[in-house]
Design an enzyme around this catalytic site. Structure first.
Site, PDB file in Angstrom:
ATOM      1  N   ASP A 235      40.588  -8.942  69.355  1.00  0.00           N
ATOM      2  CA  ASP A 235      41.724  -8.072  69.650  1.00  0.00           C
ATOM      3  C   ASP A 235      42.078  -6.973  68.199  1.00  0.00           C
ATOM      4  O   ASP A 235      43.709  -7.894  68.266  1.00  0.00           O
ATOM      5  CB  ASP A 235      41.834  -7.831  71.088  1.00  0.00           C
ATOM      6  CG  ASP A 235      42.174  -6.426  70.896  1.00  0.00           C
ATOM      7  OD1 ASP A 235      41.632  -5.164  71.389  1.00  0.00           O
ATOM      8  OD2 ASP A 235      43.534  -5.982  70.925  1.00  0.00           O
ATOM      9  N   GLU A 297      37.564  -6.902  66.028  1.00  0.00           N
ATOM     10  CA  GLU A 297      37.894  -6.098  65.765  1.00  0.00           C
ATOM     11  C   GLU A 297      38.438  -5.150  64.493  1.00  0.00           C
ATOM     12  O   GLU A 297      39.861  -5.319  64.599  1.00  0.00           O
ATOM     13  CB  GLU A 297      38.619  -5.291  67.181  1.00  0.00           C
ATOM     14  CG  GLU A 297      38.484  -3.802  67.699  1.00  0.00           C
ATOM     15  CD  GLU A 297      39.647  -4.008  68.530  1.00  0.00           C
ATOM     16  OE1 GLU A 297      39.483  -2.262  69.008  1.00  0.00           O
ATOM     17  OE2 GLU A 297      40.688  -3.897  68.482  1.00  0.00           O
TER      18      GLU A 297
END
Length: 571
Positions: A235, A297
């Site tokens: 993330d 990401e």
């Protein structure tokens, strides 16, 4: 055009005269994935992002959970999913719905227990569905024991786990703003210093320049690998490091959704130390477990920026997502083609990875303006054909295969996402793309037994659900199942890719080839109908139609209405 080609095309016209989408019969049983046991299984995989709060609620408390996911593994296997990426299910105060982790080595009670996680991993393995976790690598929760120790005093052993600085001129250390509104610095009244948070104040950034942070986070990653997970989606990976001297970011035009001046975040994103650290994570943790992967990401604008995430020797992330496609608006062939080609031709030979939906973005059928006569389902089908026939690994988002649409809140009082509460009405938050999975036409779309879900079910759930679409041969769900089955069975879709008709601003066309087979994909993203000859599309003769929508074949070639598509074998 040769006579044989004319005969095939005319016969196909008779078969494809219906206004309904025409697809090869969806398979009763999904073909086996013969690459699932290989270390590079992820190259031919379909990965499915799943939001645990919204997928299935097994205990009827309004919130989805791990047992709910386990109960639907057969559906995922039947769909053709090879791996699930789950958004965070770790203990968390839920300030950002799990992206504020309070303990990396446990499961939040609202989602279940460690035993439930082990059962999901084991039962997934029995169905060749691998589990990938979301690793929140940039920050923790302010309730994590590390931060509680860190803020207790300037001399605490954990103080340097986070980024603490003295203020400047009576205010924060610099001008950095949070992506979620306001200053990126929060003053701690007890110690008089500020701590840095790229996101919410409840999400203090970890100090990756501290070797003890690296060890603690690598240990956390390994803890789950030992339990059988197949890797991590990292993330907010681009925010791991910030410039050490805290230089002010330069201004940018306009104001953000929260009313502050925009800035170019060049000094607190994409810092070079990030790549060294990711290579260390790959070498020291991931590569010690065969077949495990790192997905990134990676919100970058250009393919060269993305290439850096592969590493110079493909020693960093196996699958950095080229999320630039999500930002293409309007969705046109002229915008898509150079982006796809640039990733396809990256100089280090990294494997492409694409997604068009996720938990932070409005769903595709609701994101784009639709041409006259076309529907959200048509947009769902054309983007499915794009993702599932490109060379690379597609990442789907739960409900994408149903053509689910956003169900955005109508009043600020109904908003759950803090971004929406702070930025309303300019920023409505991300609730609309996170609503419960629609399983059937029963109460709450079969998400649970009747308790009020944490977000309202979409208003179209009575007809747009798994049960209804599974029995409809022309549904979006069966369109996805057909293309996923074709990916598994047809060697052309595991082979090379060649763009054709490369100057067409409206129609994206390419040929996949491998194992002695070829597949042509033609996608009309334009607002007008288009007619293409087979010469424009690279030549050859037409064979079996795999899937089509708003399209037909004729003696002249291919006719496509707006959002029309054709996926067909070439002889």
């Amino acid at each position: 055009m040769r006579k044989t080609c004319v005969r095939v095309a005319l016969a196909a016209t008779l078969l494809l005269g219906s206004a309904l989408p025409v697809i090869a019969a969806a398979p009763a049983a999904m073909p086996a994935n013969t690459t699932s046991a290989k270390d590079d299984w992820w190259k031919q995989a379909v990965i499915y992002e799943l939001y645990p709060r919204s997928f299935a609620d097994s205990n009827n408390d309004g919130i989805g959970d791990l047992k709910g996911i386990t109960n639907h593994l057969d559906y995922l296997s039947d769909l053709g999913v090879d791996a699930i990426w789950m958004t965070p299910m770790f203990p968390s105060p839920q300030a950002d719905f799990g992206y504020d982790v309070a303990d990396y080595d446990n499961v939040d009670p609202q989602f279940g227990t460690i035993a439930d996680a082990d059962a999901l991993i084991a039962k997934g393995k029995g169905r060749n569905v691998k589990i990938i976790l979301d690793f929140v690598i940039n920050h923790s929760s302010d309730k994590h024991a590390w931060f509680q120790q860190s803020k207790s005093s300037k001399t605490n052993a954990y103080r340097d786990f986070y980024i603490w600085r003295d203020g400047k001129n009576g205010g924060p250390p610099n001008n950095w703003t949070s992506l979620f509104g306001g200053s990126a610095w929060e003053k701690d009244p007890a110690t008089g210093q500020y701590y840095y948070h790229f996101f919410y104040p409840q999400q203090p950034d970890l100090n990756w320049r501290n070797p003890k942070v690296e060890k603690a986070m690598f240990d956390a990653a390994e803890w789950w690998l030992k339990r059988g997970v197949y890797g991590y989606r990292l993330d907010a990976v681009g925010t791991m490091f910030e410039r050490a001297d805290l230089k002010d970011n330069p201004p940018a035009p306009g104001t953000d959704a929260f009313g502050l001046p925009e800035q170019n975040r060049i000094y607190n994103t994409e810092q070079p130390e990030m790549h060294t650290e990711l290579q260390r994570l790959r070498q020291n943790v991931i590569d010690r477990y065969p077949g495990r992967i790192l997905i990134g990401e990676t919100y970058v604008s250009t393919a060269p920026e993305l290439t850096r995430f592969y590493g110079a020797h493909n020693d960093e992330l196996q699958l950095p997502m080229f999320l630039s496609l999500i930002g293409v608006k309007p969705l046109t062939a002229a915008e898509l083609r150079p982006r796809i080609e640039a990733v396809e031709n990256n100089p280090v030979g990294g494997w492409p990875c694409f997604a068009l939906n996720n938990h932070d973005q409005k769903r595709v059928p609701s994101r784009y303006d639709l041409p006259a006569g076309a529907s959200g389902d048509d947009m769902a089908r054309i983007t499915a054909a794009l993702l599932l026939t490109l060379r690379g690994t597609p990442i789907l988002y739960y409900g994408e295969e149903l053509g689910m649409q956003n169900n955005d809140p109508k009043r600020v009082e109904d908003v759950q996402d803090i971004i929406g509460k702070k930025g309303w009405p300019k920023e409505k938050g991300r609730d609309g793309e996170r609503t419960p999975m629609q399983w059937d036409a029963s109460v709450n779309a079969g998400f649970n037994g009747g308790a009020k879900p944490w977000l309202p079910v979409g208003p179209d759930y009575a007809t747009r659900n798994v049960a209804a679409e599974r029995s409809d041969p022309n549904s979006v769900l069966n369109f996805y199942r057909t293309l996923i089955a074709e990916r598994r069975a047809n060697p052309a879709l595991a082979g090379e890719m060649t763009m054709v008709d490369r100057n067409n601003p409206n129609v994206l066309s390419y040929v996949r080839s491998g194992g002695g087979k070829k597949v042509l994909t033609v996608l009309n993203f334009g607002g007008a109908s288009s007619d293409l000859t087979l010469t424009q599309l690279g030549g050859g003769t037409l064979g079996r139609v795999i899937a089509q929508n708003r399209a037909s074949l004729s003696a002249a070639g291919v006719h496509l209405a707006p959002l029309g598509l054709m996926v067909v074998e070439l002889n």
